[in-house]
Structure formats: C-alpha cells, structure tokens
Design a protein around this motif. Structure first.
Motif, PDB file in Angstrom:
ATOM      1  N   MET A 417       0.834  -1.212   0.000  1.00  0.00           N
ATOM      2  CA  MET A 417       0.000   0.000   0.000  1.00  0.00           C
ATOM      3  C   MET A 417       0.867   1.259   0.000  1.00  0.00           C
ATOM      4  O   MET A 417       0.588   2.215  -0.738  1.00  0.00           O
ATOM      5  CB  MET A 417      -0.922  -0.007   1.219  1.00  0.00           C
ATOM      6  CG  MET A 417      -2.051  -1.010   1.144  1.00  0.00           C
ATOM      7  SD  MET A 417      -3.158  -0.920   2.582  1.00  0.00           S
ATOM      8  CE  MET A 417      -4.555  -1.881   1.982  1.00  0.00           C
ATOM      9  N   ALA A 418       1.915   1.249   0.833  1.00  0.00           N
ATOM     10  CA  ALA A 418       2.799   2.416   0.890  1.00  0.00           C
ATOM     11  C   ALA A 418       3.469   2.668  -0.452  1.00  0.00           C
ATOM     12  O   ALA A 418       3.548   3.812  -0.932  1.00  0.00           O
ATOM     13  CB  ALA A 418       3.848   2.219   1.983  1.00  0.00           C
ATOM     14  N   LEU A 419       3.944   1.599  -1.096  1.00  0.00           N
ATOM     15  CA  LEU A 419       4.597   1.756  -2.394  1.00  0.00           C
ATOM     16  C   LEU A 419       3.601   2.177  -3.466  1.00  0.00           C
ATOM     17  O   LEU A 419       3.945   2.947  -4.376  1.00  0.00           O
ATOM     18  CB  LEU A 419       5.281   0.441  -2.794  1.00  0.00           C
ATOM     19  CG  LEU A 419       6.584   0.131  -2.066  1.00  0.00           C
ATOM     20  CD1 LEU A 419       7.069  -1.265  -2.417  1.00  0.00           C
ATOM     21  CD2 LEU A 419       7.652   1.157  -2.420  1.00  0.00           C
ATOM     22  N   VAL A 546       1.869   3.739   8.188  1.00  0.00           N
ATOM     23  CA  VAL A 546       1.257   3.824   6.854  1.00  0.00           C
ATOM     24  C   VAL A 546      -0.088   4.537   6.924  1.00  0.00           C
ATOM     25  O   VAL A 546      -0.433   5.326   6.039  1.00  0.00           O
ATOM     26  CB  VAL A 546       1.114   2.413   6.245  1.00  0.00           C
ATOM     27  CG1 VAL A 546       0.295   2.460   4.958  1.00  0.00           C
ATOM     28  CG2 VAL A 546       2.488   1.822   5.961  1.00  0.00           C
ATOM     29  N   VAL A 547      -0.863   4.280   7.975  1.00  0.00           N
ATOM     30  CA  VAL A 547      -2.148   4.981   8.124  1.00  0.00           C
ATOM     31  C   VAL A 547      -1.918   6.480   8.279  1.00  0.00           C
ATOM     32  O   VAL A 547      -2.614   7.302   7.668  1.00  0.00           O
ATOM     33  CB  VAL A 547      -2.929   4.411   9.329  1.00  0.00           C
ATOM     34  CG1 VAL A 547      -4.127   5.297   9.654  1.00  0.00           C
ATOM     35  CG2 VAL A 547      -3.396   2.987   9.029  1.00  0.00           C
ATOM     36  N   GLY A 548      -0.917   6.864   9.079  1.00  0.00           N
ATOM     37  CA  GLY A 548      -0.629   8.281   9.260  1.00  0.00           C
ATOM     38  C   GLY A 548      -0.167   8.950   7.975  1.00  0.00           C
ATOM     39  O   GLY A 548      -0.649  10.032   7.604  1.00  0.00           O
ATOM     40  N   LEU A 587       7.057  13.317   1.084  1.00  0.00           N
ATOM     41  CA  LEU A 587       6.035  12.353   1.467  1.00  0.00           C
ATOM     42  C   LEU A 587       6.284  11.011   0.783  1.00  0.00           C
ATOM     43  O   LEU A 587       6.180   9.944   1.413  1.00  0.00           O
ATOM     44  CB  LEU A 587       4.649  12.890   1.105  1.00  0.00           C
ATOM     45  CG  LEU A 587       3.445  11.992   1.454  1.00  0.00           C
ATOM     46  CD1 LEU A 587       3.440  11.657   2.940  1.00  0.00           C
ATOM     47  CD2 LEU A 587       2.140  12.672   1.043  1.00  0.00           C
ATOM     48  N   ALA A 588       6.630  11.054  -0.509  1.00  0.00           N
ATOM     49  CA  ALA A 588       6.942   9.816  -1.222  1.00  0.00           C
ATOM     50  C   ALA A 588       8.152   9.122  -0.605  1.00  0.00           C
ATOM     51  O   ALA A 588       8.202   7.888  -0.516  1.00  0.00           O
ATOM     52  CB  ALA A 588       7.192  10.108  -2.702  1.00  0.00           C
ATOM     53  N   ALA A 589       9.128   9.912  -0.172  1.00  0.00           N
ATOM     54  CA  ALA A 589      10.328   9.336   0.452  1.00  0.00           C
ATOM     55  C   ALA A 589       9.982   8.632   1.760  1.00  0.00           C
ATOM     56  O   ALA A 589      10.496   7.541   2.056  1.00  0.00           O
ATOM     57  CB  ALA A 589      11.367  10.420   0.696  1.00  0.00           C
ATOM     58  N   ALA A 590       9.116   9.247   2.570  1.00  0.00           N
ATOM     59  CA  ALA A 590       8.734   8.632   3.842  1.00  0.00           C
ATOM     60  C   ALA A 590       7.969   7.326   3.616  1.00  0.00           C
ATOM     61  O   ALA A 590       8.218   6.319   4.291  1.00  0.00           O
ATOM     62  CB  ALA A 590       7.892   9.605   4.664  1.00  0.00           C
ATOM     63  N   LEU A 591       7.039   7.332   2.667  1.00  0.00           N
ATOM     64  CA  LEU A 591       6.306   6.106   2.341  1.00  0.00           C
ATOM     65  C   LEU A 591       7.249   5.018   1.836  1.00  0.00           C
ATOM     66  O   LEU A 591       7.121   3.841   2.185  1.00  0.00           O
ATOM     67  CB  LEU A 591       5.232   6.404   1.285  1.00  0.00           C
ATOM     68  CG  LEU A 591       3.992   7.168   1.768  1.00  0.00           C
ATOM     69  CD1 LEU A 591       3.198   7.696   0.577  1.00  0.00           C
ATOM     70  CD2 LEU A 591       3.111   6.254   2.625  1.00  0.00           C
TER      71      LEU A 591
END
Length: 676
Positions: A417-419, A546-548, A587-591
């Motif tokens: 999901m994160a990716l 991931v929810v956050g 944000l993409a980096a954190a995910l």
C-alpha cells in the motif's frame, strides 16, 4: 588523404596537450601508488624485475612476482579491454552513456556463468567464455530490442540496461538463496576482484583480448562512416546493420571473457571514453586510443584503492568491483552535462495515448480489489502445505497460525500500500508513467543506509532501522533535488539522479557479497524482501505509520490535480510549484522508506500499482491513490503467499518475486512505448 581527415575540414583538429598529459599522468600515478607499499621492502630495480623473475631467497620478491606483478598486469589488460569496448559501443550507438555496464552486458555475463554453474558445469570445464558470451548477448539483445525504435535515446538506454540488470540480478539472487551451497563462492568472485597468485590467468586472457581488440580495430574505417548518419553511410556502401551487429558482438565477447575471469568490474567502459572526450579527443582514432589507455589508468587506480582499503580494514576483502562501481554515478551525471536529449522520456508521448481505459465506478473497483485481497488473506492464513501435505486451517485456529503467517502477511500488504501511494505521487508529480521509487533512487538511498548499518555492525532495532532508512531516503532525495533543481525537477534529471544513487547502492552490495558468510546472506534476504523476519510489534508499528502517512496523502489531491496543467497554469491558480514538488517528494520518500525496511528496495510495486489503477479506470488523483494502494497491497500479499509455496519447504523473499514480475512489466512498458 584519409577519410577521417576529410570528415574534419577545413583542417584536422589539433589534439590538445592536456589529453596525453592527463592520461599518461593518471597511469604513472596509479603505478606509483600500486608500487609504493613494495618499495619499503624492494629496490625499484628489484620491483621492476618482478615482472619476469624473482629471488627465491627473498619472500618479498616471490610475493611481488606471483601476486603484485600479475595483479597490476591484469588491471592494465582489463582496463585497456574495457576502455576500448566502451569507446566502440558509444561510436556504434551514437550514445555518450552507452557502455558494457549500462547495456547490461556485464550482469548478463555473470548470469550466464551462474546458469552454467548450476545446469551445465561441463560447459564451464570446456570454456567459461561460452556461457559468459551467451549471457552478455542475452542482456544486450534485450536492451537493443527495447530501445531500437527510440534511436538509442541515452536516458532510455540506461533505464533499459538498469532494469535488465535488475531482472537478471533478481534471478541470480533467487538461485543464490536456493542454491547457496553451490553458488556462494561464485558471488564472492562475482563482486569483481583482481587478486592473483600466479601468472596463469593473465597469460590465458592476454591472447583472447589481443585477438578481439585486433578484430575491433579492423572496423575503424567503417565505423567512421556512422558519424555521417545511417542514410549517408548506407549510400557510401556501408552495411550499417551488419556493422553494428558485428561491433556489438565483439564488445560482448571482450566484456564477457573479462567477466568470466575476474567478475563484474563496472563502469570502466563508461568512464574511459567520457574522460577521453572531456580531455579533447575528437576523431574516432583518438577516442579509441586514448580511451584504451585511460581505461588502464582508471582500473589500475581503482584496484590500487581497493588494495589500500583492504589493507587498512585489517584484511577484509574490498573487491575492485566496489571501487569501480563508486565512480559510475558521478560519471553518468558528468557525461550528461550540457547534453541535450532530443528523444522523449519513456512514457512521455508525443501525441495523446491511443490507450485510455474507460472510467469505472470507484466503489466497484475498490470492492473488487478488496474482495481479491480478502481471498488472498484467507488462502494465506488457511491453505498451505505442511509435513503431511496440504492442510486447511479453520478460522477458529487462526490465532495459532497468526504467529507464523499473520505479521509477515500484514507487513507485506502495508508495504505494498505504501509503495502504491508513493508510486502514484511520483508518477503524478513528474508526469512520467515510468517513474517509481525504485528508479528515482529513493529506495536505493534507504537501502544504502541499511547496508552501512550491516557493515558497521550497529544494532539499532527495527525502530532505529526505520529512522535510519528514512534519513537515507531523505538524503538521497536531497541529493536528487540538488541535481535536478536547475532543471526545475524535470523527469530526465530525476531519473538520472536516481540511477546514480542506485549505482552507489550497488557498490555497497558488491562489498557485502564479497564478505560472504551470514552477514551477506541476511542482508541479501532483506534486500529482496524477506517478510518472514517481521515480528508482530513491527507489523503493527508499520500499520500506524502507513495509516498516518496515508492520511497526509489526502492533502495532495489538489496539488496533484493542478501539476499536470503545467507550471505556468498551476502557478496562476495559486500553487507554489517548486515547494509543492519538494513536499510531495518528501512524502513519497517517507512512504518508500517505511516499505523499504520491510520489503527491500527492488520490488517495482511502486511502478506497477499506479498503472493497474489506471487500467481499472481510476483516472482522477484520489481514486487512483486508493486503487493503487489496494492494488499494491494485493500484489505483495500474493507475492508473500507464493514465496511460501513455490519452493516449499524453502522460501523465497516476497520482494524477489515482485521484482521479477515488475522487471518484466517495465521491459514490456518500454517496448510498448517504442511502438507508439
């Protein structure tokens, strides 16, 4: 008058003095640095004479004759071979980024040796060159097939070469994890070491290099015609297709015989021609000659650095392939300074795409994906093999099965999901459907920190690893932004910067592989997504994260809707474009970092999931984000389930299966783009 001279009217360009001076100085300095440790034990005359004789009563003389001299000779020979191969490759394809490394030839050669070791060991006894050449031809054939219609666009060529390397590397790693008792030493060797203990390998390789080099040099005059363009060259009698095929076959042969002897020594074939061109080599003859010498100087310098580093690290092997890989990233970026790529980026169409899926009800699509995910969860928790064959675990016993199957399945779904969300952010922001966290180097930055932690022996726990990986991803992102800032974060610069970061990660992996042992096995398992290492606490921690972060993606809907309108229009509507791109990348980096800690950096789910969302008719930003998250979770859930079953009772990393599928998908995507 030679034809080369007629091409450069009104007069032949004068070769700048800095070209021979720099190359010769590089070779001399590398030689002196290599000889320096030995001059403390031997006189200069004794050291020079070590190339043909030795004093049996003096240990240093014996060691210099059988170790130092053949290693130095091998470095010079292989450097010359790779420098010449790189210059020929760039001339044939008209591409300043073409080289045996960026075309995947070296990884293909290693793949051929791996396959022969497992399935045709008699072929290796006959000649390892046959297997290496076959693997090299497979790799370069795939790259050429994918990029032919795009005229060998530099960016497309290195992307295709990178993914071919990914794909063949994933197969290699799958075999290594399954057949480690057979292939462990092979991968230690494959990291690229020039260490020698006698002259036999050098004298075995020398005639082969000389013969192939002589055949290459017979093509100089026909290759000069390629500078006029294919149409003019054909008009002057050159058979361009046959010429290119012959030259590239010789390049593959030269590179493969090197790989079969010393493993993968990356990027020398790229660095040497770039250095020669930057120093002023203009004619083909000059580029070939000085690229050959520059290759010798570069590889000898890299090998000397590897030797010194090995000595300073207390004897821990630092392969030459590591030090040569470290020069690859800067060389790629240096080669493109001031170079204008006239070809479109992969995924950037010159006209509207012919394929536009019909829009579908988002609730139906979300319901379908959720239902498939639920079925996968039920199968994964209930239906699996055991000691007495396949068994069905009733729902009432899931609490017992949860300990073994639940956390890993939960972590795989959340990482997917994160990716999926990260990939959607990146593709929307860059406007490039071929962009993904893997290709932008964000995954590589997180992975590089994990490699460093493993090498230093620091045990930070899972929370510390996540924090370190996030810092690595952000560090990679910061470097990426510096590289792409003056181009206002264009797709070209982002992808090229990401490739450079991947090269550094690859250097770290080579170093770990050369160490062998449990550290290499553990790290390689993680690199390719071994979800069986996940605990329940880690899985629930990932859930909260991931929810956050997923909640924060809701704030990106308006910016991602406006960015495709163009920078001018988006700014006119009140959007601060550079700042918005920066925040989206963060944000993409954190995910990506959150998923990389769990599934490794090479899954390609961030590439596939957004595409699946579009295929399912989810065109708007919010709908695509939700569908991509569900699709990513479904993909890695299926991968985790199959990883447990395919080679039972052994297991494959779930990320490895995803990488194999993702690599095929990317190659198909490039090929489809070339046909548009």
């Amino acid at each position: 008058m030679s034809y080369e001279a007629t091409l450069t009217t009104p007069g032949r360009p004068k070769m700048p003095t800095r070209l021979p001076a720099t190359v010769i100085l590089l070779c001399l300095l590398a030689f002196l640095a290599s000889a320096l440790p030995w001059l403390q034990q031997l006189s200069p005359l004794q050291l020079v004479s070590a190339f043909w004789t030795y004093d049996g009563d003096q240990y240093a003389s014996v060691l210099a004759h059988f170790s130092w001299a053949p290693r130095l000779s091998m470095a010079l020979l292989i450097g010359c071979a790779l420098g010449l191969s790189g210059a020929i490759t760039q001339q044939v394809l008209g591409n300043p980024l073409a080289s045996p490394t960026t075309l995947g030839v070296e990884s293909g050669g290693q793949f051929g040796i791996t396959m022969a070791t497992l399935f045709a060991p008699g072929l290796l006894a006959l000649s390892p060159d046959i297997a290496a050449v076959a693997g090299g031809l497979l790799a370069i054939g795939l790259v050429i097939l994918l990029t032919w219609r795009l005229g060998f666009s530099p960016v497309t060529v290195i992307l295709a070469g990178l993914v071919v390397t990914f794909f063949l590397g994933a197969i290699n790693m799958a075999l290594l994890l399954l057949k480690g008792e057979w292939l462990g030493n092979l991968f230690i060797w494959g990291a690229g070491s020039l260490a020698q203990n006698n002259w036999t390998p050098f004298f075995d390789l020398l005639p082969k290099v000389l013969i192939i080099a002589a055949l290459m040099l017979t093509l100089i005059r026909p290759l000069q015609l390629l500078q006029l363009g294919q149409t003019s060259a054909n008009a002057l009698g050159a058979k361009v297709s046959l010429l290119r095929a012959t030259a590239l076959f010789l390049v593959v042969a030269m590179t493969s015989v090197v790989v079969s002897r010393v493993g993968v020594v990356a990027f020398v074939g790229l660095a040497a021609p770039v250095l020669a061109r930057l120093l002023g080599a203009r004619t083909l003859t000059e580029r070939l000659f000085w690229s050959t010498l520059a290759g010798a100087g570069i590889l000898l310098s890299a090998d000397t650095l590897a030797y010194w580093t090995t000595s300073l690290s207390g004897g821990s092997l630092v392969p030459t392939g590591t030090t040569t890989a470290l020069i690859g990233g800067p060389i790629i970026l240096l080669a493109l300074q001031g170079f204008r790529d006239a070809h479109p980026m992969p995924g950037h169409e010159t006209s509207p795409s012919d394929f536009l899926p019909p829009r579908r009800n988002p609730f139906q699509v979300a319901g379908l994906l959720s239902a498939l995910l639920a079925i996968t969860i039920i199968l994964s928790m209930s239906w699996s093999p055991g000691l007495e064959g396949w068994n069905w675990t009733p729902f009432t016993q899931w609490t017992d099965a949860w300990v073994w199957r639940g956390p890993r399945l939960m972590a795989a779904i959340l990482a997917g999901m994160a990716l999926g969300m990260a990939g959607t952010l990146i593709q929307r922001m860059t406007g490039n459907p071929m962009g993904s966290p893997e290709l932008l180097g964000i995954s590589g930055g997180a992975a590089l920190v994990m490699v460093a932690l493993a090498l230093t022996g620091l045990d930070l726990g899972r929370a510390g690893q996540l924090a370190a990986a996030t810092l690595g991803a952000c560090g990679a992102l910061a470097l990426l932004l510096l590289l792409a800032r003056k181009h206002r974060f264009s797709g070209n610069q982002l992808l090229l910067g990401g490739l450079a970061l991947y090269v550094f990660m690859d250097a770290g992996l080579r170093l770990v592989m050369a160490t062998g042992g449990t550290l290499a096995s553990k790290l390689l398992n993680w690199m390719y997504g071994s979800t069986w290492l996940i605990s329940e606490v880690e899985a629930f921690g990932l859930l909260a994260l991931v929810v956050g972060l997923g909640g924060l993606t809701l704030l990106t809907l308006r910016p991602l809707t406006l960015l495709p309108l163009g920078e001018t229009s988006a700014s006119a509507l009140g959007l601060h474009v550079p700042r918005t791109r920066l925040l989206l990348l963060l944000l993409a980096a954190a995910l990506t970092a959150a998923s990389t800690v769990v599934i490794g950096p090479l899954s390609f789910v961030g590439l596939i999931a957004p595409h699946l969302a579009r295929v399912l008719g989810q065109q708007t930003v919010g709908k695509q984000l939700i569908a991509a998250a569900l699709a990513g979770g479904l993909l890695l859930a299926i991968a985790d389930y199959l990883a447990r079953l395919l080679v039972y009772p052994n297991q494959l990393p779930a990320g490895l299966l995803a990488a194999l599928v993702g690599g095929l998908y990317f190659l198909w995507g490039l090929g489809r783009h070339g046909k548009n």
